[in-house]
Design an enzyme around this catalytic site. Structure first.
Site, PDB file in Angstrom:
ATOM      1  N   CYS A  28       0.839  -1.193   0.000  1.00 58.72           N
ATOM      2  CA  CYS A  28       0.000   0.000   0.000  1.00 58.72           C
ATOM      3  C   CYS A  28       0.875   1.244   0.000  1.00 58.72           C
ATOM      4  O   CYS A  28       1.505   1.579   1.003  1.00 58.72           O
ATOM      5  CB  CYS A  28      -0.921   0.005   1.216  1.00 58.72           C
ATOM      6  SG  CYS A  28      -1.820   1.539   1.458  1.00 58.72           S
ATOM      7  N   CYS A  31      -0.009   3.904   2.524  1.00 59.26           N
ATOM      8  CA  CYS A  31       0.324   3.444   3.877  1.00 59.26           C
ATOM      9  C   CYS A  31       1.820   3.623   4.144  1.00 59.26           C
ATOM     10  O   CYS A  31       2.232   4.059   5.220  1.00 59.26           O
ATOM     11  CB  CYS A  31      -0.058   1.977   4.051  1.00 59.26           C
ATOM     12  SG  CYS A  31      -1.824   1.646   3.821  1.00 59.26           S
ATOM     13  N   CYS A 376       2.914   4.423 -14.158  1.00 58.90           N
ATOM     14  CA  CYS A 376       1.617   3.769 -13.921  1.00 58.90           C
ATOM     15  C   CYS A 376       1.525   2.435 -14.650  1.00 58.90           C
ATOM     16  O   CYS A 376       1.578   2.366 -15.880  1.00 58.90           O
ATOM     17  CB  CYS A 376       0.496   4.707 -14.368  1.00 58.90           C
ATOM     18  SG  CYS A 376      -1.121   3.924 -14.471  1.00 58.90           S
ATOM     19  N   CYS A 379      -1.452   2.175 -17.034  1.00 61.58           N
ATOM     20  CA  CYS A 379      -1.199   2.932 -18.269  1.00 61.58           C
ATOM     21  C   CYS A 379      -0.368   2.095 -19.241  1.00 61.58           C
ATOM     22  O   CYS A 379      -0.629   2.077 -20.452  1.00 61.58           O
ATOM     23  CB  CYS A 379      -0.476   4.244 -17.959  1.00 61.58           C
ATOM     24  SG  CYS A 379      -1.354   5.331 -16.814  1.00 61.58           S
TER      25      CYS A 379
END
Length: 459
Positions: A28, A31, A376, A379
């Site tokens: 995460c 996080c 990304c 992407c």
């Protein structure tokens, strides 16, 4: 995949011990970003406010019981009950400051002049009520308002009216004390609330007056201040080590700003070191730009950006000229943009901020534009399919398939890009109404109809 939600606990009566276990954060990203600040805050708050975290993969029942659906989620517990979501800052300093306020009463009781002076001599503004006795109806309303607004402002009260004589108080009153470090000759440091106390009237009074003419912009109050047209002077501001030097430049901003106070522009000063990344990413400024002198920017509510390129002079004349040009509409907006590609003949047109108007807003073309980030993964997965679509439509002179790196270029107004990839369709006859393309999920119906570039050329 480890999902984490965080607990900030003001009472241990109900929380089971497993919520205090320490779990590693593996995938995460948000996080991981929060973890160091949360750990630092936990250490500093030890003995005052316990902080804990829960692995929602290992304890799904616990997380489900508290309605956790995204990560990280922060919640505040009072007296063993889920009190509210945490919506304060996520830096270590911000968490500590916010939770110390949460741990105390809604409004601090002041019993002596020393109590009053100690309370108002604070980094943040203070709201103090002076009342005739414990049965005062206005005190009851004040405490009710303090309970609603305690997350955002500091409240205190006294039932000893003589404590207000120093500040001209002779009847029940509420005073707003601005931070002492920001006191100056251009505005009042203490303001009196003159209406009948209700949560609504007191909130409006505080909201309209708390920051004054030229507040100190910080990471903690930035969201409150940036919802307006704002000029900010960034320099080596440090009220702890050099309050006199910090106010030297602020006074010059205020002196010039006072002349333009009625024209809808707000002013602020900030420590350049606190906003290094933002200045570089949003305004293209390096750490050494401006030297020891303030660097001045304007950001409007619409997201338009301007920078003062002339050196800040000590007499304030350069700032005055900058503001005159701004209000006269003579300034050129700053736009973060990659260079316009020298060659752009491929099926997928590369768009940068400087070429966005020419390519995407071409009134003769229907344009599909993908906003992406180089890092990304989604992407990258989309890229071959997107290129295939572009190749299929390449022969149609009325259609353009394009993409723009949204991390290296300013995204124009009207295109809301919160994640990647984000795709919009800008029809030739509706450039002012770009339509977001929603990707169809295999488990749910699409929120919009599938992309169609046939005869209708629409989405």
């Amino acid at each position: 995949f480890v999902s984490v939600f965080y607990l900030i606990i003001l009472s241990l009566d109900y929380i089971s011990s497993n919520l205090f276990d320490h779990y590693l954060l593996r995938r995460c990203g948000h996080c991981k970003k929060l973890a160091p600040d949360f750990e630092t805050a936990a250490s500093r708050l030890k003995g005052t406010v316990p902080l804990a975290k829960v692995d929602c993969t290992a304890s799904p029942d616990t997380c489900g019981r508290f309605g956790v659906t995204g990560y990280p989620t922060l919640k505040i517990f009072r007296n063993g009950e889920d009190s509210s979501s945490y919506d304060g800052p996520r830096s270590a300093d911000g968490i500590v400051h916010y939770m110390k306020k949460q741990a105390g009463p809604n409004s601090v009781t002041l019993r002596s002049e020393a109590d009053v002076e100690a309370f108002v001599n604070h980094f943040d503004a203070s709201v103090v009520g002076f009342f005739s006795g414990p049965d005062s109806a206005q005190l009851a309303e004040f405490l009710k308002a303090a309970g609603v607004m305690r997350d955002h402002f500091r409240f205190a009260h006294t039932i000893n009216m003589t404590l207000g004589l120093k500040h001209g108080v002779d009847t029940e009153s509420v005073l707003l004390f601005r931070p002492p470090r920001l006191s100056g000759k251009f505005e009042e440091s203490v303001l009196r609330f003159t209406e009948t106390i209700t949560t609504h009237t007191l909130r409006r009074f505080i909201r309209d007056n708390i920051f004054g003419m030229c507040p100190h912009l910080t990471n903690e109050n930035r969201d409150k201040l940036k919802g307006q047209d704002l000029l900010t002077a960034y320099y080596d501001l440090d009220y702890l080590r050099n309050p006199k030097g910090s106010n030297y430049w602020r006074n010059r901003v205020m002196k010039v700003g006072y002349q333009f106070a009625s024209q809808g522009l707000s002013f602020a000063v900030a420590n350049r070191r606190d906003f290094v990344d933002e200045l570089e990413e949003e305004f293209g400024l390096g750490a050494s730009d401006g030297g020891d002198l303030p660097f001045v920017t304007i950001r409007t509510q619409q997201g338009f950006k301007y920078t003062m390129r002339e050196e800040f002079t000590r007499d304030g004349k350069s700032l005055e000229r900058f503001l005159e040009d701004y209000f006269a509409g003579r300034l050129k907006r700053y736009i973060k943009s990659e260079p316009i590609p020298e060659k752009n003949k491929g099926p997928v047109k590369v768009v940068v901020a400087e070429s966005f108007e020419e390519i995407v807003n071409d009134p003769e073309k229907d344009v599909l534009i993908e906003f992406y980030a180089p890092w990304c993964g989604h992407c990258k997965s989309l890229e071959p399919k997107y290129k295939e679509l572009a190749e299929q439509l390449y022969s149609d002179p009325n259609i353009v398939i394009a993409k723009m790196d949204a991390t290296a270029n300013d995204v124009p107004q009207g295109f809301d890009v919160q994640g990647f990839p984000t795709i919009y369709f800008a029809r030739a006859d509706k450039k002012d109404q770009p339509k977001r393309y929603e990707v169809k999920s295999p488990k749910t119906k699409p929120r919009t109809s599938p992309l169609s570039l046939g005869d209708g050329r629409g989405v």
